[in-house]
Structure formats: C-alpha cells, structure tokens
Design an enzyme around this catalytic site. Structure first.
Site, PDB file in Angstrom:
ATOM      1  N   LYS A 255       0.844  -1.194   0.000  1.00 27.19           N
ATOM      2  CA  LYS A 255       0.000   0.000   0.000  1.00 27.19           C
ATOM      3  C   LYS A 255       0.883   1.250   0.000  1.00 27.19           C
ATOM      4  CE  LYS A 255      -0.104  -0.400   4.990  1.00 27.19           C
ATOM      5  NZ  LYS A 255      -0.741  -1.070   6.117  1.00 27.19           N
TER       6      LYS A 255
ATOM      7  N   ARG B 176     -10.294   0.069  15.065  1.00 21.80           N
ATOM      8  CA  ARG B 176     -10.273   0.867  13.837  1.00 21.80           C
ATOM      9  C   ARG B 176     -11.369   0.288  12.939  1.00 21.80           C
ATOM     10  NH1 ARG B 176      -4.546   1.447  10.694  1.00 21.80           N
ATOM     11  NH2 ARG B 176      -4.951  -0.736  10.242  1.00 21.80           N
TER      12      ARG B 176
ATOM     13  N   TYR C 241      13.699  31.951   4.124  1.00 23.44           N
ATOM     14  CA  TYR C 241      12.472  32.643   4.522  1.00 23.44           C
ATOM     15  C   TYR C 241      12.470  33.064   5.988  1.00 23.44           C
ATOM     16  CZ  TYR C 241       9.983  31.321   0.226  1.00 23.44           C
ATOM     17  OH  TYR C 241       9.575  31.200  -1.066  1.00 23.44           O
TER      18      TYR C 241
ATOM     19  N   MET D 145       9.783  24.951  -0.131  1.00 25.17           N
ATOM     20  CA  MET D 145       8.940  23.965  -0.815  1.00 25.17           C
ATOM     21  C   MET D 145       9.767  23.024  -1.688  1.00 25.17           C
ATOM     22  SD  MET D 145       5.767  24.501  -3.444  1.00 25.17           S
ATOM     23  CE  MET D 145       4.771  25.538  -2.384  1.00 25.17           C
TER      24      MET D 145
END
Ligand SMILES: *Cc1c(COP(=O)(O)O)cnc(C)c1O
Length: 829
Positions: free
Chosen positions: A497, A595, A724, A773
C-alpha cells in the site's frame, strides 16, 4: 527405466538452474535444487511441457509421489544425485579440465567484480577471453560461468565469492585458477567465519594449485595465512605481494591528484611509473592488482599505460529507470558479451510487465566463437526470451543480419523478432524515430566503445536532481530474512500500500511476484488496479474497499476486506446481479485496535449472514496488532492473539468445510510473536529495511536511498541570514549549499533550523533556516564539496529511524512521505 545415476552424460549446452529462465528447452538440462524456500523439483513437469527432457534430481526429494509423476514422463532422462549443486559443480569442473588455458581466479571481500571487468578490458587485445557475467560468483554462479568456456577461448577470468566456511573447497576445482588475485579482506560476511584469519584461510583455498598469486601484503591476515598455510600446501607458488610500506620488496607509492593518481612501483629491482584515471582508494587498489597482472604477463610499460587510460568506473548494477514516452529503461552499457547479455535478458524477464520488450544491442565482443555461430546463438537466445522488438547497432551485427532470420513455412524467412539494424550509434540516433518507442521496457546493452550512454541520455526522462533509489537485492534479502523466520509452512502477504511504502508499487510487486510470495495487500482499490494494469497476477487484498469502487474491484479480480455489516450488505447487493460467480472476501476482526472490524458480539450474526450467501467465499480471517513493535504492550498483544484465536475459530467451526487462512502478524509481530504466525503473516515495513522492534535490524539491508544534488554554493559572512523569515542566522562565516529538495518532495519542514542533517561527501551537514517547498539550505562549511555533488537525505549511513526520531515521527511516515514527483530508480548489484 529413465532414472540414471552419476556421471551426468548429456549433450545439453544450457545448464538451467532457475525454471523461470528457460529459453532453449531442447538444449537444456535442468538441475532441480532444493533450497530453503524454493524446491526446483516442483517445476519439472512445467519444464517438461516446455520441452526440457533432461533433469538432475535429488535422491532425498524423490519420494513416491514424485517418482510416479516422473515415470509418466517416459521420454525424459532423470539423473538421480545426492546434491544437485554439487553435481552441477562436478560437471563444470570436468568441463574446466578439458581446457588447458591460463585462468585468473579473483576472490576477496570487495572489488572482485571490478578487477575482473577491468582485466577483461585490459587484456582484450591479447586474448579471446571468457569471464563470469556480472557478479556471478556463488556456488551456482561459478559453475554456470565456467561452463561458458569453449575451444575458441585462450584465457579465462572468473570470480569466486563465499559467505561461509567450507564453500571454497567446491569452487576451486571448478575455476582451477593458474593465476590468483586476492583483492582484499574486509568485514563482509564476517558472521560466516570464526575469525578474519579463518576467512583468509578459507579464501586462500582457491589458490592451492595456482602458479602465481597477486595480493596486497598490507592485509596482515592475508599475508600471515599465505606464509603459514598456503606455502605449506603449494610451496612453489610465485607470490606477488605488494605493499605501500616504504622499504618493501615490492613497493607501491601512490600519489593522489585531483582526478587521477600516479603510481611508482618497485618490482624485480626495476622502477615503473603509471598514471591511473582515478583518485579514490578502492580504485587505486583494484588498478594496482591489474597492473601487476599485466606486468606479470610481460606487457610493456607503454602498452600498459595506454590500456590504463581506457579504464572507466563500472556501473556495478543493472538499473531500471523511467524513460520518455512512459518507457522503462534497463541501462547496461559497460560491456556486451554473450553471458552478460543472457543475464541482462533474465533481468528483463523478471519484470512482470505488460509493456513491449525492446532490446537495443551493439556488436557482441570477446566471444571466441565464429562470427556467424555467435550471432546465431544470440538470435536463439533472443527468440527464447520473447522480445517484441530488436534494434541491432554496429557493423558486425549488421553484416550478420541473416542469423536473426529463421526459415518459416515455405521459403519465406521470418525474423526471431521484428528487427532493424544500424551501422553506428550516431546513425541510430539520427534516423530512428524515437517516438515509436512507447510504453516499452527497453534493455540497452552495448559494449563500451559504442557509447550507448548517448542512447540512454536520449531515452531517459530528465529528472530534477532528486531521486529515490531502491535496491532490489536488499528487498530480496529482507524478504528472505522474514521467510526464514516464519518457515515454509506459513504463507506470506506483502503490504504494498501507499506506493509500496514509497518504494514504487508496480516494480516492488513485480519483484515479489517473481519471488512467489502468496498475497499482496493494498489500501485502496485504485492501488490494486494499478498493479493489475502492470501485469501483476498475484491475489490482492484491498483493506479499505469503497462501495463506489466495487465494479473495478470485481473487474480487476481484487479481494475486499469486509469489516462491517454495512460494507458486507453493500457488497452483497452489488454482486446480486452476478449469477454464477463466487467472490472471495477477507474478514477483518477487531481484537483491540478499534479501527475497522467485526467485534466478538457480531460473530453470531456474521455467521448467519455467511450461511445465507453461498456465493461468498472467505479467503481469510484476520486482525491487526496495535503494539507489536513495543515490548511494553506484550501482554495486550497476547490478549489480542487469544481473542483472534477464539473469534476466528467460532466462525470456522460454524462454517463446516471452508478453510480460510488466518493471519494477525505484521512485521513486528513476526519477530516478537512467532507462535502467532497462524497460516499467513502480513509483512510491511520490514521488507523496506526498517525493523521496528529494533532487535534484528542488523539482519536487514537498507532498501531506499533518497538523494539530491547541490544546486549552488555561497560563502556568507557572520550575521547574514539564510532563507524565509530570516530564520537561519549565521554565527560565523559559513559555506552554505542550496540543495534540490524541499517539503514538497517529502523533506519535512520539521527538519528546519538544524534539526535535520544531510550527508555531503560523508560529512553530516545541518539544515540552515527553514526548509522551502522545493529547496533547502545546508551548512557545508565542514564538507569538501562542489556544486553538483550528491547529497544523501537518508540511506545506509543516515537511517530513516534516526531521521524519524529527530522530528518526533515514525519511519513509516518518512518513507511514505517521499513525494511521487521524486523519480524512483531501481537497481540490482
Ligand atoms: C500496513 C499493514 C500491515 C503491515 O504492517 P507493518 O507494520 O508495516 O509490518 C499489516 N496489516 C495491516 C492490516 C496493515 O494495514
């Protein structure tokens, strides 16, 4: 009766040890090897059907059932032996005996493959060489390599690797080296030996009948054991033991420059000067061994130097990369001989993909065979591997075009695969319509002088500097570790997964299918669909099937986890219209995670529902442990296991006849609760190299390496700020590098302001200021580095676990956080 005993007398030209790689069945003899996991005997019938008629089988495997089965294959021959690997080695040793040619045997902890490959380049002018393909140096790889010697060869180079004591004894008669090279002695495989000395002794067995041995005397364990033991069994051996220590009889003085190194060598009272195009210690050592071998062969100094100039670093691995037009590339551009081609084609076969298979191949070198014979056998090899398209590049392959055509019915000749030819790499690049290569898997296999890197360059998807490298051998190692833990009676489901924990789901699944795991697990239907679209055929369980996706689920033959009455009813409604089908489902029980899953009080009603719906088949019943990774939760884990035992038994007892698989252990559970492995386990994070209980981490290998590059370097004064919000205040004059990774790539913003460190040329460099980023600034004042240099974010020397700990998360999040925009590169050593 068709059961025979040794000796093996056979006309076969292909020794087959892996049933998956059959390509010329009528010329093959199959050795059925019984390993810890695989049993070759299980594939005899299959191979028989493909046309194989000669088999080597093991006495202990030949029970009544197998005997009856084999007796039915009345036109096949079966050689019954004690041990199939030994029989293979005997056969190869006999083959070796038939050739009285010089053979170099290379062993040692590191550098074997490089020394072998370099020697084959350095000596190519003088001999028709035969050598082991890639790093075929194991108990099976060595005999397969030596089997390739034929009457046209007049020089052989083979490497031998061993991982435990007792193994070299079997390889020595197979290689029978006349000249030995002992590269070095390091820590690899230490666990298989009592001591370093013993490891040296064991490896030296390879040279018990050699005439000459080249080694570096500075490895004292090697030197001691040569004097004490090797000399005793082989007193006449000529020893070329070189040393970097001043005053030594055979002295090597290396002076490193920026990109090259000069060597001054004192040997037989003469001084020689060479220059090699490398400056790192390992390459210098490897090249020195090669120089001594050439000196020993009597090659003159100027000639040696001109050959050394040709040396290039060797890509030690077969890489699978993303290419343009949705293609994948296998990059194998260092050399091209028959055996290497065969290995590369096998690697291509291992990729269970629906893509067209394309082979771009140059002239094949170093064979010793007649040209036409060589290309005919290559054509035969290609034919057996189901290649969809072949592009031949080079004058020799072009003039042997006819070898690639076989007579079809009548007089018309058909090619072994659609094939085109070009005289040169330039001509190909100029004329071939590259965009015809769409959604293909392309093997680019060429000898060095054809410079196929140009083709690779053209076909590779240009990536921004960040890549996630996935080591397929490490994955295999980790899979085998867990398989050995659970034993052969327990099945294994592997969780792929979340893009296989970030490692690339289709490629990882393809490797797992190749290694015959039993099940795959994904979180969502779409993830399963991607696997099916990539040709994966294994059963796939979907943990969280959304009702909107049921149509796809069924279309793609995926099996849902059913965890509540609500989804069950929805699923039953959906399948009403399918008349004659049965549908496999997996029942999830909640034993404490709270769950998803049915609880104890639901069981009665669940059983009733199942009884009313004969179309439903329960493939498995399972539950999930909440704290298997932490010993403080041991008591609770045990309670969960007990509850699971009871609840699943209640269901199975009520449904007489059905025998669903039961499973509860994840990676940590396999380690901590081996008694609870039931019928199957679900392996996740451990496959990807993180052992979350911490007890067996050393058994696992690092799978993923996230790396990027330095885009720019700046020298800044104390008091300046970086990035930044002016968060990176410099306390002293600093060298600051901007690297090409940011939080959008998965480099968490939590690593800002010194929390995170990256490795630049081996030096840990802290993050300065805030992670941006797409970029991050790091302080490289302590590192010797330039723009363009590689930067490791995590990998072997910078563990995911430590990284996770530094920002208060878990390894799972670091791995799955690597953004899909980061290109994955898959490789094999
Ligand atoms: C992800 C998952 C696993 C694998 O867990 P690891 O801790 O990664 O081994 C097993 N079972 C289920 C239900 C899962 O969701």
């Amino acid at each position: 009766m068709n059961f025979l005993s040794e000796p093996i007398i056979s006309q076969a030209t292909v020794l087959l040890t892996d049933s998956r790689f059959v390509s010329q069945p009528e010329h093959s003899i199959f050795f059925a090897i019984k390993g810890e996991r695989h049993d070759g005997h299980a594939f005899i019938k299959d191979l028989y059907e493909k046309g194989v008629r000669e088999f080597v089988v093991e006495k202990k495997a030949l029970n009544d059932a197998l005997k009856t089965q084999l007796e039915n294959l009345s036109d096949a021959k079966f050689f019954v032996v004690e041990n199939a690997i030994r029989a293979l080695q005997h056969l190869a040793a006999n083959h070796r005996q038939a050739f009285d040619i010089p053979v170099v045997g290379v062993t040692g902890s590191n550098g074997k493959t490089i020394v072998k490959e370099w020697l084959s380049v350095l000596l190519a002018k003088d001999y028709n060489l035969v050598k082991s393909p890639r790093s075929y140096n194991s108990q099976i790889g060595v005999p397969l390599s030596v089997w390739e010697i034929n009457e046209h060869h007049n020089f052989g180079i083979f490497e031998a690797g061993i991982s435990k004591s007792g193994e070299m004894e079997f390889l020595e008669p197979v290689i029978r080296p006349t000249i030995g090279v002992f590269t070095n002695l390091g820590s690899a495989h230490d666990e298989g030996f009592r001591s370093r000395k013993q490891k040296a002794t064991e490896k030296l067995r390879l040279f018990q009948r050699s005439k000459t041995l080249i080694y570096c005397k500075d490895y004292e364990d090697i030197d001691d054991e040569i004097r004490i033991l090797l000399k005793a069994v082989n007193p006449t051996i000529e020893l070329i033991g070189w040393s970097r220590k001043a005053g030594s009889k055979i002295f090597v003085n290396a002076t490193k420059q920026n990109t090259y190194c000069t060597l001054q060598i004192l040997w037989n009272s003469q001084i020689y000067d060479f220059k090699i195009p490398f400056a790192d210690d390992a390459s210098i050592e490897n090249a020195t061994h090669c120089i001594f071998l050439m000196l020993h062969q009597g090659i003159n100094t100027a000639e040696i130097q001109s050959r050394l100039d040709m040396l290039k670093p060797i890509a030690m691995r077969l890489e699978l990369k993303q290419g343009i037009n949705d293609c994948y590339l296998i990059d194998d551009t260092y050399n091209n001989d028959y055996a290497g081609l065969s290995v590369a084609l096998d690697f291509m076969t291992q990729q269970h993909t629906k893509r067209d298979k394309v082979l771009i191949i140059s002239d094949v070198l170093q064979s010793g065979l007649e040209e036409s014979d060589l290309y005919e056998s290559i054509a035969e090899l290609i034919k057996g591997k189901q290649i969809d398209k072949v592009i031949g590049i080079g004058e020799v392959i072009s003039r042997n075009q006819k070898s690639f055509y076989t007579s079809a019915a009548g007089d018309r000749k058909a090619p072994v695969a659609p094939i085109v030819f070009y005289q040169s790499t330039e001509e190909f690049l100029e004329k071939y319509p590259i965009n015809q290569l769409q959604s293909s898997l392309i093997l680019v296999k060429g000898a060095r002088k054809f410079e196929f890197e140009k083709i690779i360059n053209r076909l590779t998807l240009k990536v921004h500097g960040t890549v996630f490298e996935v080591n397929l051998d490490a994955l295999t190692n980790n899979l085998n570790f867990y398989r050995n833990k659970i034993g052969s009676d327990t099945k294994i489901m592997v969780m792929v997964k979340a893009f296989a924990y970030g490692s690339g789901s289709a490629e990882v699944a393809s490797l797992l299918e190749y290694h015959r795991v039993d099940y795959l697990g994904v979180a969502y239907t779409d993830e399963g669909v991607v696997l099916r679209q990539n040709g994966i055929k294994l059963p796939i369980m979907v943990l969280n099937p959304q009702p909107e996706s049921f149509a796809k689920l069924i279309e793609y033959n995926l099996e849902p986890e059913i965890y509540s009455f609500k989804v069950f009813e929805q699923f039953l409604t959906f399948i009403e219209s399918f008349e004659h089908h049965t549908f496999k489902i997996h029942l999830k029980l909640d034993t404490g995670m709270h769950r998803l899953g049915f609880e104890a009080q639901d069981i009665e009603q669940l059983v009733a529902l199942l009884k009313q719906n004969p179309k439903i088949k329960i493939a498995s019943i399972f539950s999930h442990l909440v704290g298997a990774d932490e010993s403080e939760h041991n008591a609770f884990s045990k309670t969960q296991i007990e509850r699971f035992e009871q609840m699943s038994k209640q269901i199975i007892d009520a449904l007489d006849g059905q025998k669903p698989l039961r499973h509860i252990c994840n990676s940590a559970g396999i380690i901590r609760f081996p008694e609870a492995k039931f019928d199957m386990v679900r392996l996740g994070i451990g496959l990807y190299g993180v052992e979350v209980t911490g007890t067996e981490q050393k058994e696992l290998q690092t799978v993923g390496t996230l790396k990027t590059v330095i885009s720019q370097i700046k020298y800044l004064k104390a008091g300046e700020t970086v990035g930044y919000s002016r968060k990176g205040v410099l306390e002293k004059d600093s060298k600051i590098a901007t690297i090409a990774i940011g939080y959008a790539d998965g480099f968490d913003r939590g690593f800002s302001k010194g929390v995170g460190k990256v490795l630049v040329n081996g030096v840990a460099c802290p993050v300065v200021g805030n992670v941006c980023m797409d970029m991050t600034m790091v302080d490289v004042s302590e590192a010797d580095c330039q723009e363009g240099d590689e930067v490791i974010i995590f990998g072997k020397d910078l563990s995911i676990k430590d990284l996770a700990a530094s920002i208060g998360t878990i390894s799972y999040e670091i791995l799955t956080g690597v953004s899909e925009r980061v290109k994955r590169v898959f490789y094999k050593e």
